[in-house]
Design a protein around this motif. Structure first.
Motif: not given
Length: 260
Positions: A30-38, A69-80
């Motif tokens: 997750x991005x900096x400052x986002x407090x989520x379990x992995x 032209x407009x990248x998705x930039x999907x760096x994570x897709x997870x089930x919490x």
């Protein structure tokens, strides 16, 4: 003396220094400052297809248009834990359902209907207003082998609730629209406003948006969306949708945090 003690003593006698090797923690998805379990990766091959599309305008072998032209930039897709779905991506702008999109002045890609339609109390339906309601868009439309794949994988469907986290803010949202199968990360005009981006530059005396900025650029990445599958509820109307989205999104988010 134990075997370990003999080994350490021998190493010191021979002048061999012992060095403690720190155990490296697994980096957070997750991005900096986002407090989520992995959580757990949902389907890495599927997630990586968004990156392929960003580079080559292809998704699972299908030629598409617009990712480069407009990248998705999907760096994570997870089930919490508990079943919530979280992803990190860009955030494009959706005007669908707004008075602007329903006017003759709308852009080529704007549509008046939204996938979630609300009863007007007269036997008809009206769209969710992108200018008033913070909503997100999920992938759906496409060829037979791709249509609805995101919902099949995640359980997230139109009408479900969640939150979007970016720019130090947590905004409750509803899934109110669907888009092309190869695009992930899009939200309403009202969502962008809630995140600190005012994209309407001219309003009527009644407050209706008449003109938006000419270059409608996405937030380029690091936007975290958390959605709760099967959370849709009945009784949502144009009169109460704003309150319900706020209450349901925050209630589910707070319950998730309490159980985390």
């Amino acid at each position: 003396m134990s075997g370990r003690g003999l080994l350490v003593g021998l190493m010191l006698t021979l002048g061999v220094a012992t060095v403690s090797v720190p155990v490296q923690a697994t980096p957070s998805p997750w991005p900096a400052g986002v407090a989520l379990p992995a959580g757990e990766p949902l389907d890495e091959s599927y997630r990586q297809e968004f990156g392929v599309c960003d580079r080559a305008d292809r998704f699972h072998g299908h030629a598409v248009h617009g990712c480069r032209n407009d990248p998705n930039a999907v760096t994570a897709l997870r089930r919490l834990p508990g079943g919530a779905i979280a992803y990190v991506a860009k955030l494009a702008v959706d005007l669908d359902g707004s008075p602007f999109a329903c006017s003759p002045d709308h852009g080529a890609m704007d549509q008046c209907p939204t996938s979630l339609m609300l009863p007007d109390g007269k036997g008809g339906e009206i769209p969710v207003d992108a200018d008033k309601i913070p909503y997100v868009v999920i992938p759906w439309e496409g060829p037979h082998d791709e249509k609805g794949r995101f919902t099949k994988l995640t359980g997230v469907d139109v009408g479900d609730f969640g939150v979007v986290i970016a720019h130090g803010r947590t905004i409750p949202v509803i899934v109110a629209d669907t888009g092309p199968f190869e695009k992930l990360g899009e939200g309403s005009l009202a969502l962008h406003r809630a995140l600190g981006r005012e994209l309407c530059i001219a309003r009527s005396n009644a407050g209706t948006c008449r003109r938006v900025i000419e270059r409608m650029e996405s937030i380029g990445g690091d936007v975290t969306t958390v959605l709760f599958p099967h959370s849709a509820r009945e009784g949502v109307t144009p009169a109460n949708i704003a309150q319900i989205v706020r209450e349901e999104g925050l209630r589910r988010w707070q319950a998730f945090q309490s159980n985390g």
